[in-house]
Design a protein around this motif. Sequence first.
Motif, PDB file in Angstrom:
ATOM      1  N   ASP A   1       2.418  74.825 -15.891  1.00 34.45           N
ATOM      2  CA  ASP A   1       1.551  75.977 -16.098  1.00 34.45           C
ATOM      3  C   ASP A   1       1.705  76.947 -14.937  1.00 34.45           C
ATOM      4  O   ASP A   1       1.754  76.543 -13.779  1.00 34.45           O
ATOM      5  CB  ASP A   1       0.085  75.524 -16.178  1.00 34.45           C
ATOM      6  N   GLY A   2       1.765  78.214 -15.238  1.00 30.29           N
ATOM      7  CA  GLY A   2       1.878  79.216 -14.180  1.00 30.29           C
ATOM      8  C   GLY A   2       3.300  79.575 -13.852  1.00 30.29           C
ATOM      9  O   GLY A   2       3.549  80.393 -12.978  1.00 30.29           O
ATOM     10  N   ALA A   3       4.279  78.918 -14.560  1.00 33.04           N
ATOM     11  CA  ALA A   3       5.678  79.189 -14.237  1.00 33.04           C
ATOM     12  C   ALA A   3       6.142  80.516 -14.818  1.00 33.04           C
ATOM     13  O   ALA A   3       7.025  81.174 -14.277  1.00 33.04           O
ATOM     14  CB  ALA A   3       6.563  78.048 -14.764  1.00 33.04           C
ATOM     15  N   GLU A   4       5.529  80.899 -15.953  1.00 28.81           N
ATOM     16  CA  GLU A   4       5.970  82.112 -16.609  1.00 28.81           C
ATOM     17  C   GLU A   4       5.649  83.341 -15.753  1.00 28.81           C
ATOM     18  O   GLU A   4       4.552  83.483 -15.229  1.00 28.81           O
ATOM     19  CB  GLU A   4       5.271  82.259 -17.967  1.00 28.81           C
ATOM     20  N   GLY A   5       6.649  84.210 -15.634  1.00 28.27           N
ATOM     21  CA  GLY A   5       6.435  85.458 -14.920  1.00 28.27           C
ATOM     22  C   GLY A   5       6.626  85.375 -13.426  1.00 28.27           C
ATOM     23  O   GLY A   5       6.651  86.409 -12.756  1.00 28.27           O
ATOM     24  N   VAL A   6       6.783  84.183 -12.860  1.00 22.51           N
ATOM     25  CA  VAL A   6       7.008  84.037 -11.416  1.00 22.51           C
ATOM     26  C   VAL A   6       8.503  83.846 -11.191  1.00 22.51           C
ATOM     27  O   VAL A   6       9.122  82.957 -11.785  1.00 22.51           O
ATOM     28  CB  VAL A   6       6.233  82.834 -10.844  1.00 22.51           C
ATOM     29  N   PRO A   7       9.132  84.695 -10.377  1.00 19.85           N
ATOM     30  CA  PRO A   7      10.577  84.568 -10.139  1.00 19.85           C
ATOM     31  C   PRO A   7      10.949  83.177  -9.641  1.00 19.85           C
ATOM     32  O   PRO A   7      10.198  82.537  -8.901  1.00 19.85           O
ATOM     33  CB  PRO A   7      10.851  85.637  -9.080  1.00 19.85           C
ATOM     34  N   ALA A   8      12.130  82.720 -10.047  1.00 19.74           N
ATOM     35  CA  ALA A   8      12.588  81.387  -9.658  1.00 19.74           C
ATOM     36  C   ALA A   8      12.673  81.239  -8.155  1.00 19.74           C
ATOM     37  O   ALA A   8      12.339  80.175  -7.607  1.00 19.74           O
ATOM     38  CB  ALA A   8      13.946  81.104 -10.303  1.00 19.74           C
ATOM     39  N   ASP A   9      13.133  82.330  -7.450  1.00 13.80           N
ATOM     40  CA  ASP A   9      13.283  82.187  -6.007  1.00 13.80           C
ATOM     41  C   ASP A   9      11.932  82.014  -5.320  1.00 13.80           C
ATOM     42  O   ASP A   9      11.832  81.350  -4.282  1.00 13.80           O
ATOM     43  CB  ASP A   9      14.043  83.387  -5.418  1.00 13.80           C
ATOM     44  N   VAL A  10      10.865  82.557  -5.887  1.00 12.18           N
ATOM     45  CA  VAL A  10       9.528  82.377  -5.319  1.00 12.18           C
ATOM     46  C   VAL A  10       9.086  80.931  -5.469  1.00 12.18           C
ATOM     47  O   VAL A  10       8.530  80.311  -4.549  1.00 12.18           O
ATOM     48  CB  VAL A  10       8.520  83.324  -6.000  1.00 12.18           C
TER      49      VAL A  10
END
Length: 577
Positions: free
Chosen positions: A522-531
Amino acid sequence: MSALQDDSRLDLLLADAEERRPVLDEGLPGEAAQCGPRPREKDSFERKRTDADPNDLTLQRWAVVAPRGREGSQLLEAIAPLIRLRETEQGAPVQVYRVPPDMDAREAAAWRESECWRDDVPEDEWPYYLLLLGDLHHISLEFQHTLAGSALVGRVQFEGADGEVDLDSYAAYAQKVTRFAREGTPEPSPDVLFYVTPDGSTATHAGETKLVGPSMAAVQEGKDKGSFPVASVRAIDAETTDELLAAGASGRPSVLLSVSHGLGPPRRGFRSEEERQRRQGALLLGRGEVLDAERMRGQRFLPGGLWFCMACFGAGTPSASAYHAWIAQLAKEGAYGGKAELVLQSLPAPGNRPFVAAMPQAALASPEGPLAVVGHMDLAWTYSFSSASNPAESRKSRILSALRTMARGSRAGVALGTLLQSYGEANDALMASYQLEASARAEGRPDPTDRVERAHLWMLRNDLRGYVLLGDPAARLPLRQSGLGGLAAPERTGAGVGAVVLPSPRAGEPAPAAAPELEQPDGAEGVPADVKVAAVDALFGGDETPRAIAARAGVSLATLWGWVDAYRAGGRSRLGG
């Protein structure tokens, strides 16, 4: 004979939390212990690699035991810097074990043989140091007691005011131990401090005359002769919490022995379970002042030091007291003018949750607090420093040997081990007495045992067994000669500390199956992979608290831990990197 001269009595370091006075002003008569029930057989005392230096982690190994489930994983991540430190010292990955709650002594002994000290694993890879993570309902006290019979065991537990696990305090403790181990101090020798609460009770009087006074004289004599290198030996003269805290704020590494009454419940009981966990085991000082978690929190007290804290429930409260059956019988008989009933009211009731005391939690969580605390997980009597054959005689050496071990720079677990050897000796003598009685009965002979001596052994055995270590058992004073300097960590092949080293498959068993596919946390969508990758790397790095990392990434702690779970299941690719 006056109360202060009657050395056959049973003196107890327990105070009423509301009245702020000792529960037993003059103790119980020594004869009261003669009806103590027979304990179960003693824990094993075989020692691992006794031919090797017990302080050398390359020879003895250090491992972590965490609860099963998500919470256990969070605790492991929070102490990542400490795991890396111990890997550096032992030159090998740290073994991590996961255990269920509520294990009894039999189950703990079976686990030790089947998981920890497996016969298909080379003995030099068996861990001698075991750090338990979590409270007593996460990993049972019986598990800790059983393993302490054959290993050097410590426990860390931190709980917030909301009753939830305090991951930031776990991280702060790990960073403190790591900092003191790597940076050390310029001091080659420590201060040795002694404190007895000046309350005039028979228990603290016994502590002063049979333990603290003789121990101070012995340490001073060793200092004068050059056989025991310490910087100073001094008694702390303090009646208030401010005075005690100020006396322990020195920058030089210190070992402290304190003798005080620990708070138990008031006669009407604590108003709530939260109050019981917050106040029980706090120290009653002079003038009725109390050193509790609220007063200790964030204080500079024994920075980098080690503390032997002698008080009832000073380390925590078990689910059941070793003395319950005995005290309940005395209370049922109305013995000793109702004194036994007062003590019985102080014992944990069936169904009460066991817990680590709040005050030492606060001390260990402080960045300028001690590295480890030895304390009692039950009623603490004066038997630990009294002769089993004649309680009027001092046996200061049991406690003093642990203090000497700490002050000479050995690890905290080694110091507790010296005390538990005395427990093993008392337990052996007690069991031998029961065996003599049984043999005489079977052969139709008169009972040759001395019931008074057996009563003293019973008290001594239970008093010594109650002492446990809070903190990392591998912690030691940060003396100049103990610093790690620029030691480099061993090469890694996995994902760092986050890649938990699980026990190897037994001979003939298949290798573990690959981790199943997991959904994106949860919360993975919309957060850049590098972050996400940077956040997980920072968590494994251990230089920041999980809460700070989550805040910087703009997500909740739950989301951050979800990223960690995904990373551990499938690496960076699972995070989109």
